[in-house]
Design an enzyme around this catalytic site. Sequence first.
Site, PDB file in Angstrom:
ATOM      1  N   ARG A 237      -3.123  -6.398  -0.904  1.00 44.38           N
ATOM      2  CA  ARG A 237      -4.436  -6.281  -0.265  1.00 44.38           C
ATOM      3  C   ARG A 237      -4.753  -7.480   0.620  1.00 44.38           C
ATOM      4  NH1 ARG A 237      -9.840  -8.076  -2.034  1.00 44.38           N
ATOM      5  NH2 ARG A 237     -11.323  -6.906  -0.787  1.00 44.38           N
TER       6      ARG A 237
ATOM      7  N   HIS B  93      -2.658  -2.625  -3.129  1.00 44.21           N
ATOM      8  CA  HIS B  93      -3.540  -3.425  -3.983  1.00 44.21           C
ATOM      9  C   HIS B  93      -2.838  -3.809  -5.283  1.00 44.21           C
ATOM     10  CE1 HIS B  93      -6.235  -1.910  -1.004  1.00 44.21           C
ATOM     11  NE2 HIS B  93      -7.273  -2.546  -1.502  1.00 44.21           N
TER      12      HIS B  93
ATOM     13  N   GLU C 137      -4.160  11.564  -8.472  1.00 41.72           N
ATOM     14  CA  GLU C 137      -2.864  10.967  -8.146  1.00 41.72           C
ATOM     15  C   GLU C 137      -1.696  11.739  -8.754  1.00 41.72           C
ATOM     16  OE1 GLU C 137      -5.412   9.397  -9.590  1.00 41.72           O
ATOM     17  OE2 GLU C 137      -6.208   8.181  -7.957  1.00 41.72           O
TER      18      GLU C 137
END
Lengths: 281, 314
Positions: free
Chosen positions: B167, B109, B58
């Site tokens: 999510r 999420h 990331e």
Amino acid sequence: MDTSEKKQLQILACKVRMGAIEGVFNAKSGHPGGSLSAADLFTYLYFKEMNIDPNNPKAEDRDRFVLSKGHCAPGLYATLALRGYFSMDELKKLRHIGAMLQGHPDMKGTPGIDMSSGSLGQGVSAACGMALAAKMDGKDYRVYSILGDGEIEEGQVWEAAMFAAHHKLDNLCLIVDNNGLQIDGPVSEVGGPEPIDEKYRAFGFDVQIIDGHDFDAMEAAFAHAKTVKGKPSVIIAKTIKGKNVSYMENAVNWHGAAPNAEQYEIAMNDLKKVLSGLEAE
Amino acid sequence: MAEMVKKATRESYGEALAELAKEYPQIVVLDADLAAATKTGIFKKACPERFVDCGISECNMVGVAAGLATCGKIPFATSFAMFSAGRAFEQVRNSVGYPHLNVKIVGSHAGISVGEDGATHQCNEDIALMRTIPGMVVLNPSDHYEMKAAVRAAAEYYGPVYIRLGRLAVESFNNSDDYKFELGKGITLRDGKDITIIATGLMVSRALEAVKTLEEQGIDARLINIHTIKPIDRELVVKAAKETGRVITVEEHNVIGGLGDAVCSVLSEECPVPVTKIGVNDVYGHSGPAMALLDEFGLNAAHIVETTKKVLGK
């Protein structure tokens, strides 16, 4: 490379070193050691290698440069000033309040800076993004980035290496300024990034090792890098930290310290001697 | 009233990207090996040549996005909120925020409703982290229609934006026919004079439910949907505080650093009134079904009703 061209580059590199010392001295802080070790590399890139135009620093098809080891900004700033991006007077205001030249490169305020950097390990990822953009747009500009040998202890550098090879970024050329010292001591004692060549080879790079103060070697290495297809290149440049300033050479304490007035005089005299030697030849 | 849809905002995000692809040829979408989960896979299918899987890295993804942005691209760098806003915080701060690059950082999420994956993946800190970065716009859309409009607004706006995705599938409540998204502007969903409830993201629909129940019990609560947490709609928040005298904030995020703190910061300067914060009370979550967790952590209509009545002494 013919002798007169080489001498021109050597003279310019000496002036880059003087500019870096000028900046750090006036700032009373900054990083002279790595600025001096990379001075020849900066000079070669900006005066010989890269397709750039100081009068049009944001030209779309220009080659890009990212100083991933952003703390060596004094060397880069001196190079940009000599190349005509801004006035040499700016060097004296380095790190001052309101100055254009920040402690680490700031692309928003400084012409010629393609990416803000300074937090180690981050610049090389941005260089990958630039190289990828060229691929996406079918452009043939190249992207260069100088990393420190201490810097490559950052994990992100290897994330970026994996990315560059996976995406076959053959328009990306990394240069590791392998001066062997980081702020806490020799790289071999502090973080152990060696063997750098084997690591990059394992990550899928074309690897060359050169003397980072030898312009003939640079010419050959950068020319070779351009012929590499399907994978990124890295040039591991063996350099001397503090190069050409007697008391700074290979001295770890000059990683991030500014010379006082007396030391400044000695440094400038050392460099003037190099310069007059070159000009007398 | 247009069709009511039940969809996770991550899915609305993926659809929005695919729809915007033609209009914005500069859009590129980056993911870190979670395209199926974050729904960037929808864009990937529509536009494979502009999708970049960065693998599980990331920090590098955010840097690559920054480099792409310097070359005129509009990158949407997407992962779970824990990683895009959390792990890569310093990359977002230094490589995107400081140079004010046109990168959209997207955190899917987010919040406790991640459910079964548990505490390591339930990011209740992303809004706080992203809010502290100078110049960063922070968006937390509440349903399908709002998310689609928010993604478009983020693409139109030049500069760094953080978008929070959920999510859990949620029922839409905004009216697609006349819904209007304006960066930095809150939406008053219900007028009221007794108290103001300010909610964001997933919690807006739950607050809407609560306000209906309160109405039945004779409590006239105002409800404001804050989709842009930064810059927050100061005018709307201050006006509501002045007119109702009390405020409750509701968010699926740590009570430290999120919507509640953003509201408190405005009100303490311009109209000090008592503010009660409903959110995750500075604790970690744990594994369990999303709905059960939301109930357990007091992130439901019943708890909003109960808290409102307590605050009003009723």
